[in-house]
Scaffold this motif. Structure first.
Motif, PDB file in Angstrom:
ATOM      1  N   THR A  42     -13.109   4.827  20.861  1.00  0.00           N
ATOM      2  CA  THR A  42     -14.131   4.896  21.901  1.00  0.00           C
ATOM      3  C   THR A  42     -15.109   6.026  21.613  1.00  0.00           C
ATOM      4  O   THR A  42     -16.317   5.858  21.748  1.00  0.00           O
ATOM      5  CB  THR A  42     -13.473   5.107  23.282  1.00  0.00           C
ATOM      6  OG1 THR A  42     -12.552   4.057  23.518  1.00  0.00           O
ATOM      7  CG2 THR A  42     -14.507   5.141  24.378  1.00  0.00           C
TER       8      THR A  42
ATOM      9  N   ALA B 167      -6.142  -0.258  36.007  1.00  0.00           N
ATOM     10  CA  ALA B 167      -6.365   0.190  34.636  1.00  0.00           C
ATOM     11  C   ALA B 167      -5.070   0.274  33.845  1.00  0.00           C
ATOM     12  O   ALA B 167      -3.987   0.395  34.406  1.00  0.00           O
ATOM     13  CB  ALA B 167      -7.031   1.559  34.655  1.00  0.00           C
TER      14      ALA B 167
ATOM     15  N   THR C 253     -12.028  -3.859  39.114  1.00  0.00           N
ATOM     16  CA  THR C 253     -12.318  -2.852  40.131  1.00  0.00           C
ATOM     17  C   THR C 253     -12.349  -3.509  41.504  1.00  0.00           C
ATOM     18  O   THR C 253     -12.548  -4.719  41.616  1.00  0.00           O
ATOM     19  CB  THR C 253     -13.672  -2.156  39.881  1.00  0.00           C
ATOM     20  OG1 THR C 253     -14.706  -3.129  39.940  1.00  0.00           O
ATOM     21  CG2 THR C 253     -13.693  -1.443  38.559  1.00  0.00           C
TER      22      THR C 253
ATOM     23  N   TYR D 246      -8.593   5.404  30.333  1.00  0.00           N
ATOM     24  CA  TYR D 246      -8.013   4.126  30.737  1.00  0.00           C
ATOM     25  C   TYR D 246      -8.903   2.962  30.324  1.00  0.00           C
ATOM     26  O   TYR D 246     -10.124   3.094  30.271  1.00  0.00           O
ATOM     27  CB  TYR D 246      -7.833   4.065  32.262  1.00  0.00           C
ATOM     28  CG  TYR D 246      -6.897   5.095  32.802  1.00  0.00           C
ATOM     29  CD1 TYR D 246      -5.531   4.880  32.804  1.00  0.00           C
ATOM     30  CD2 TYR D 246      -7.369   6.296  33.317  1.00  0.00           C
ATOM     31  CE1 TYR D 246      -4.657   5.828  33.307  1.00  0.00           C
ATOM     32  CE2 TYR D 246      -6.516   7.245  33.824  1.00  0.00           C
ATOM     33  CZ  TYR D 246      -5.162   7.012  33.820  1.00  0.00           C
ATOM     34  OH  TYR D 246      -4.302   7.948  34.307  1.00  0.00           O
ATOM     35  N   GLU D 247      -8.273   1.840  30.073  1.00  0.00           N
ATOM     36  CA  GLU D 247      -8.982   0.578  29.856  1.00  0.00           C
ATOM     37  C   GLU D 247      -9.062  -0.093  31.233  1.00  0.00           C
ATOM     38  O   GLU D 247      -8.046  -0.454  31.813  1.00  0.00           O
ATOM     39  CB  GLU D 247      -8.196  -0.293  28.885  1.00  0.00           C
ATOM     40  CG  GLU D 247      -8.753  -1.678  28.713  1.00  0.00           C
ATOM     41  CD  GLU D 247      -7.791  -2.576  27.956  1.00  0.00           C
ATOM     42  OE1 GLU D 247      -7.980  -3.801  28.044  1.00  0.00           O
ATOM     43  OE2 GLU D 247      -6.850  -2.073  27.318  1.00  0.00           O
ATOM     44  N   ILE D 248     -10.275  -0.231  31.753  1.00  0.00           N
ATOM     45  CA  ILE D 248     -10.484  -0.769  33.097  1.00  0.00           C
ATOM     46  C   ILE D 248     -10.359  -2.294  33.048  1.00  0.00           C
ATOM     47  O   ILE D 248     -11.098  -2.961  32.331  1.00  0.00           O
ATOM     48  CB  ILE D 248     -11.865  -0.373  33.655  1.00  0.00           C
ATOM     49  CG1 ILE D 248     -12.082   1.140  33.580  1.00  0.00           C
ATOM     50  CG2 ILE D 248     -12.044  -0.898  35.072  1.00  0.00           C
ATOM     51  CD1 ILE D 248     -11.128   1.971  34.358  1.00  0.00           C
TER      52      ILE D 248
ATOM     53  N   LEU E 231     -12.414   5.584  40.788  1.00  0.00           N
ATOM     54  CA  LEU E 231     -13.549   5.844  39.906  1.00  0.00           C
ATOM     55  C   LEU E 231     -14.638   6.671  40.580  1.00  0.00           C
ATOM     56  O   LEU E 231     -15.226   7.545  39.960  1.00  0.00           O
ATOM     57  CB  LEU E 231     -14.148   4.520  39.424  1.00  0.00           C
ATOM     58  CG  LEU E 231     -13.251   3.654  38.552  1.00  0.00           C
ATOM     59  CD1 LEU E 231     -13.967   2.358  38.190  1.00  0.00           C
ATOM     60  CD2 LEU E 231     -12.829   4.394  37.306  1.00  0.00           C
TER      61      LEU E 231
ATOM     62  N   ALA F 175      -9.938   1.285  40.380  1.00  0.00           N
ATOM     63  CA  ALA F 175      -9.831   0.469  39.168  1.00  0.00           C
ATOM     64  C   ALA F 175      -8.365   0.182  38.872  1.00  0.00           C
ATOM     65  O   ALA F 175      -7.521   1.074  38.964  1.00  0.00           O
ATOM     66  CB  ALA F 175     -10.450   1.193  37.990  1.00  0.00           C
TER      67      ALA F 175
ATOM     68  N   ARG G 222     -12.809   6.326  32.555  1.00  0.00           N
ATOM     69  CA  ARG G 222     -13.202   5.284  31.607  1.00  0.00           C
ATOM     70  C   ARG G 222     -12.840   5.662  30.165  1.00  0.00           C
ATOM     71  O   ARG G 222     -12.721   4.801  29.313  1.00  0.00           O
ATOM     72  CB  ARG G 222     -14.687   4.977  31.717  1.00  0.00           C
ATOM     73  CG  ARG G 222     -15.012   4.359  33.070  1.00  0.00           C
ATOM     74  CD  ARG G 222     -16.422   3.828  33.125  1.00  0.00           C
ATOM     75  NE  ARG G 222     -16.792   3.479  34.473  1.00  0.00           N
ATOM     76  CZ  ARG G 222     -16.512   2.325  35.064  1.00  0.00           C
ATOM     77  NH1 ARG G 222     -15.857   1.407  34.412  1.00  0.00           N
ATOM     78  NH2 ARG G 222     -16.892   2.092  36.298  1.00  0.00           N
TER      79      ARG G 222
ATOM     80  N   ARG H 208     -15.114  10.970  35.882  1.00  0.00           N
ATOM     81  CA  ARG H 208     -15.785  10.658  34.625  1.00  0.00           C
ATOM     82  C   ARG H 208     -14.802  10.408  33.486  1.00  0.00           C
ATOM     83  O   ARG H 208     -15.108   9.682  32.547  1.00  0.00           O
ATOM     84  CB  ARG H 208     -16.737  11.796  34.266  1.00  0.00           C
ATOM     85  CG  ARG H 208     -17.844  11.947  35.312  1.00  0.00           C
ATOM     86  CD  ARG H 208     -18.814  13.016  34.939  1.00  0.00           C
ATOM     87  NE  ARG H 208     -19.513  12.625  33.727  1.00  0.00           N
ATOM     88  CZ  ARG H 208     -20.228  13.452  32.998  1.00  0.00           C
ATOM     89  NH1 ARG H 208     -20.341  14.704  33.338  1.00  0.00           N
ATOM     90  NH2 ARG H 208     -20.832  13.026  31.909  1.00  0.00           N
TER      91      ARG H 208
END
Length: 159
Positions: free
Chosen positions: A141, A130, A28, A23-25, A113, A128, A20, A17
């Motif tokens: 965010t 990332a 995937t 990290y900036e995804i 993920l 992912a 996200r 969880r």
């Protein structure tokens, strides 16, 4: 059936969880995971942890490192597995080459993920590609998430 409908039908056995948020995804990909018999039973019970795990390209193969799958309780100690062992991930050679190039050239990270069962009851990992967020990006965010939550609360009370 669209991709989002498929994702809803697949029960998530383990999820990361915080990924996200931290990290900036960028993209995937789905990878198979090589598990022993007692590992698959433990994962099916939903006991796997991938919060601290990462993937690494080593010797032309992709490995899931630092994931924790606890020993299966109903198996003898002789047949059980090591909880924090490295697990091989199965991807196509072209995908592996792209991942290796992105990680080595662009300084990106491979983060798991979620772990789930596919339609054919095979264990899969969603990996992912990332890029790590800075602290100010994380605050942004969090502000956006709080504002969306407040906006939903206001719309609910007015409507």
């Amino acid at each position: 059936m669209s991709k989002t409908e498929k994702e809803k039908n697949q029960p998530v056995l383990a999820s990361n969880r915080q990924a996200r948020f931290n990290y900036e995804i960028v993209s995937t990909l789905e990878a198979g995971i090589v598990l022993k018999g007692t590992e698959i039973k433990s994962v099916a019970e939903g006991k796997a942890l991938i919060a601290e795990a990462y993937a690494s390209c080593e010797d032309g193969e992709l490995w899931l490192i630092n994931s924790h799958i606890p020993e299966y309780g109903h198996a003898s100690t002789f047949f059980n597995h090591e909880p924090r062992r490295r697990r091989k991930l199965l991807v196509h050679r072209k995908e592996l080459a792209k991942l290796f190039a992105s990680v080595s050239r662009d300084g990106m990270t491979l983060v798991p993920l979620r772990i789930y069962f596919s339609d054919k009851r095979k264990a899969k990992v969603e990996i992912a590609l990332a890029r790590g967020k800075k602290n100010h990006d994380k605050r942004e965010t969090e502000k956006k998430r709080d504002w969306d939550r407040e906006k939903a609360r206001l719309l609910k009370s007015n409507g």
